[in-house]
Design a protein around this motif. Structure first.
Motif, PDB file in Angstrom:
ATOM      1  N   GLY A 123       0.827  -1.210   0.000  1.00 47.64           N
ATOM      2  CA  GLY A 123       0.000   0.000   0.000  1.00 47.64           C
ATOM      3  C   GLY A 123       0.859   1.258   0.000  1.00 47.64           C
ATOM      4  O   GLY A 123       0.574   2.229  -0.701  1.00 47.64           O
ATOM      5  N   LEU A 124       1.938   1.224   0.776  1.00 49.99           N
ATOM      6  CA  LEU A 124       2.813   2.394   0.870  1.00 49.99           C
ATOM      7  C   LEU A 124       3.503   2.715  -0.457  1.00 49.99           C
ATOM      8  O   LEU A 124       3.888   3.848  -0.703  1.00 49.99           O
ATOM      9  CB  LEU A 124       3.868   2.179   1.965  1.00 49.99           C
ATOM     10  N   VAL A 125       3.677   1.701  -1.305  1.00 52.66           N
ATOM     11  CA  VAL A 125       4.273   1.978  -2.629  1.00 52.66           C
ATOM     12  C   VAL A 125       3.185   2.029  -3.718  1.00 52.66           C
ATOM     13  O   VAL A 125       3.464   1.936  -4.910  1.00 52.66           O
ATOM     14  CB  VAL A 125       5.382   0.970  -3.005  1.00 52.66           C
ATOM     15  N   HIS A 126       1.934   2.167  -3.263  1.00 54.77           N
ATOM     16  CA  HIS A 126       0.784   2.307  -4.163  1.00 54.77           C
ATOM     17  C   HIS A 126       0.567   1.109  -5.078  1.00 54.77           C
ATOM     18  O   HIS A 126       0.329   1.260  -6.271  1.00 54.77           O
ATOM     19  CB  HIS A 126       0.900   3.586  -5.004  1.00 54.77           C
ATOM     20  N   LEU A 127       0.687  -0.078  -4.508  1.00 57.27           N
ATOM     21  CA  LEU A 127       0.363  -1.281  -5.271  1.00 57.27           C
ATOM     22  C   LEU A 127      -0.657  -2.082  -4.468  1.00 57.27           C
ATOM     23  O   LEU A 127      -0.579  -2.135  -3.243  1.00 57.27           O
ATOM     24  CB  LEU A 127       1.612  -2.148  -5.473  1.00 57.27           C
ATOM     25  N   LYS A 128      -1.626  -2.666  -5.177  1.00 61.37           N
ATOM     26  CA  LYS A 128      -2.501  -3.596  -4.475  1.00 61.37           C
ATOM     27  C   LYS A 128      -2.954  -4.711  -5.404  1.00 61.37           C
ATOM     28  O   LYS A 128      -2.877  -4.586  -6.626  1.00 61.37           O
ATOM     29  CB  LYS A 128      -3.683  -2.890  -3.813  1.00 61.37           C
ATOM     30  N   ARG A 145       9.066  -0.953  -7.320  1.00 64.66           N
ATOM     31  CA  ARG A 145       8.185  -0.673  -6.181  1.00 64.66           C
ATOM     32  C   ARG A 145       8.105  -1.862  -5.235  1.00 64.66           C
ATOM     33  O   ARG A 145       8.105  -1.700  -4.008  1.00 64.66           O
ATOM     34  CB  ARG A 145       6.774  -0.350  -6.666  1.00 64.66           C
ATOM     35  N   ALA A 175       8.264   9.142 -10.516  1.00 63.20           N
ATOM     36  CA  ALA A 175       7.420   8.386  -9.584  1.00 63.20           C
ATOM     37  C   ALA A 175       8.255   7.814  -8.428  1.00 63.20           C
ATOM     38  O   ALA A 175       7.833   7.867  -7.268  1.00 63.20           O
ATOM     39  CB  ALA A 175       6.698   7.260 -10.316  1.00 63.20           C
ATOM     40  N   LEU A 179       8.111   8.742  -4.431  1.00 65.65           N
ATOM     41  CA  LEU A 179       7.960   7.699  -3.410  1.00 65.65           C
ATOM     42  C   LEU A 179       9.002   7.820  -2.313  1.00 65.65           C
ATOM     43  O   LEU A 179       8.713   7.623  -1.135  1.00 65.65           O
ATOM     44  CB  LEU A 179       8.111   6.320  -4.056  1.00 65.65           C
ATOM     45  N   GLU A 182       7.840  10.582  -0.095  1.00 68.03           N
ATOM     46  CA  GLU A 182       6.647  10.174   0.652  1.00 68.03           C
ATOM     47  C   GLU A 182       6.970   9.177   1.754  1.00 68.03           C
ATOM     48  O   GLU A 182       6.544   9.322   2.899  1.00 68.03           O
ATOM     49  CB  GLU A 182       5.733   9.450  -0.332  1.00 68.03           C
ATOM     50  N   ASN A 186       6.453   9.715   5.641  1.00 67.11           N
ATOM     51  CA  ASN A 186       5.418   8.910   6.309  1.00 67.11           C
ATOM     52  C   ASN A 186       6.004   7.978   7.352  1.00 67.11           C
ATOM     53  O   ASN A 186       5.425   7.777   8.412  1.00 67.11           O
ATOM     54  CB  ASN A 186       4.638   8.066   5.292  1.00 67.11           C
TER      55      ASN A 186
END
Ligand code: ADP
Ligand code: MG
Length: 247
Positions: A123-128, A145, A175, A179, A182, A186
């Motif tokens: 989730g933190l690397v925007h993958l699901k 990622r 990108a 990351l 971010e 975070n």
């Protein structure tokens, strides 16, 4: 958080690090720039205990680690997560197993806890919803990622990146840079990014260091660096500014 004191590294007669002194503050994003072959990767490898310095000290959170044994280094390697230039995933393992691998090795977490950590890291690397895919089914940018997710799943306090965007196209580069910013904010990590991307350093670094031939020749915030009188730094800067002027 991290301090190098008089660090010297030689290979034969060749002195690669020439008594380097550097303090890295907790929570900062520090960029290390420099021409290739100047000792940036050697510096990171010394920090990770993958190489031993010939002289000097390395302090991590109040411990002098340069004389540590392999075994003493294990918790240090967990504290400092290194993100390699290549994704270096296991081809025969799924994304889930790739990320779970390190967690299994370093912790006694239950399957349920591992599941949670893997999902959170992705989730933190925007993958699901890619847990069951194999690396070969992913684009190169996605593999990078996943490789990042694998490192952050171990909840390191320090994130080390060795040329994270070298060889990537501009879109993926931006990108990945986004990351890095971010994740550092975070997760409140201290981040060291070895790069030759001056633009990115100016955009996201708290401080930038420029190395040349094993020594630090400039250090400062992006604003301070823009006013540097050191010729190599000016060259790096003018390259970026000229390119932007052309676009
Ligand atoms: N294991 C090694 N054995 C001998 N020389 C090495 C080794 N690792 C790095 N070097 C040399 O040290 C210098 C700095 O390397 P490196 O830190 O990888 O440069 P960079 O700044 O591009 O990351 C180079 O000249 C390289 O050839
Ligand atoms: Mg290198």
């Amino acid at each position: 958080m991290i301090q190098f004191k008089g660090l010297v590294k030689k290979f034969g007669d060749r002195i690669v690090l020439k008594g380097l002194n550097l303090s890295v503050q907790k929570g900062e994003i520090l960029f290390i720039l420099g021409t290739s072959g100047t000792g940036k990767s050697v510096l990171l490898k010394n920090l990770m205990g993958l190489m031993k310095p010939d002289a000097g000290q390395i302090w991590i959170e109040g411990e002098e680690v340069s004389s540590f044994s392999e075994e003493q280094y294990l918790p240090i390697r967990r504290k400092c997560g290194l993100v390699f230039q290549q994704p270096a995933l296991f081809d025969s393992l799924t994304v889930f197993e790739n990320i779970a691998f390190g967690i299994r090795r370093h912790t006694k977490d239950s399957e349920q806890e591992i599941q949670k950590k893997v999902t959170k890291a992705l989730g933190l690397v925007h993958l699901k919803n890619i847990e069951n895919k194999f690396p070969s089914q992913l684009s190169y940018g996605m593999q990078k990622r996943v490789s990042l997710a694998r490192t952050i799943a171990l909840e390191p306090k320090v994130l080390l990146f060795d040329e994270p965007t070298t060889g990537l196209d501009p879109v993926t580069t931006s990108a990945i840079n986004q990351l890095i910013l971010e994740l550092s904010r975070n997760l409140k990590t201290t981040s060291i990014v070895v790069s030759h991307d001056m633009r990115c350093a100016l955009d996201i670094a708290d401080r930038i260091i420029v190395m040349d031939q094993g020594s630090i020749i400039e250090i400062g915030t992006p604003e301070e660096l823009k006013k540097s009188q050191v010729s190599l730094v000016k060259d790096f800067l003018s390259e970026v500014l000229e390119k932007e002027a052309r676009q």
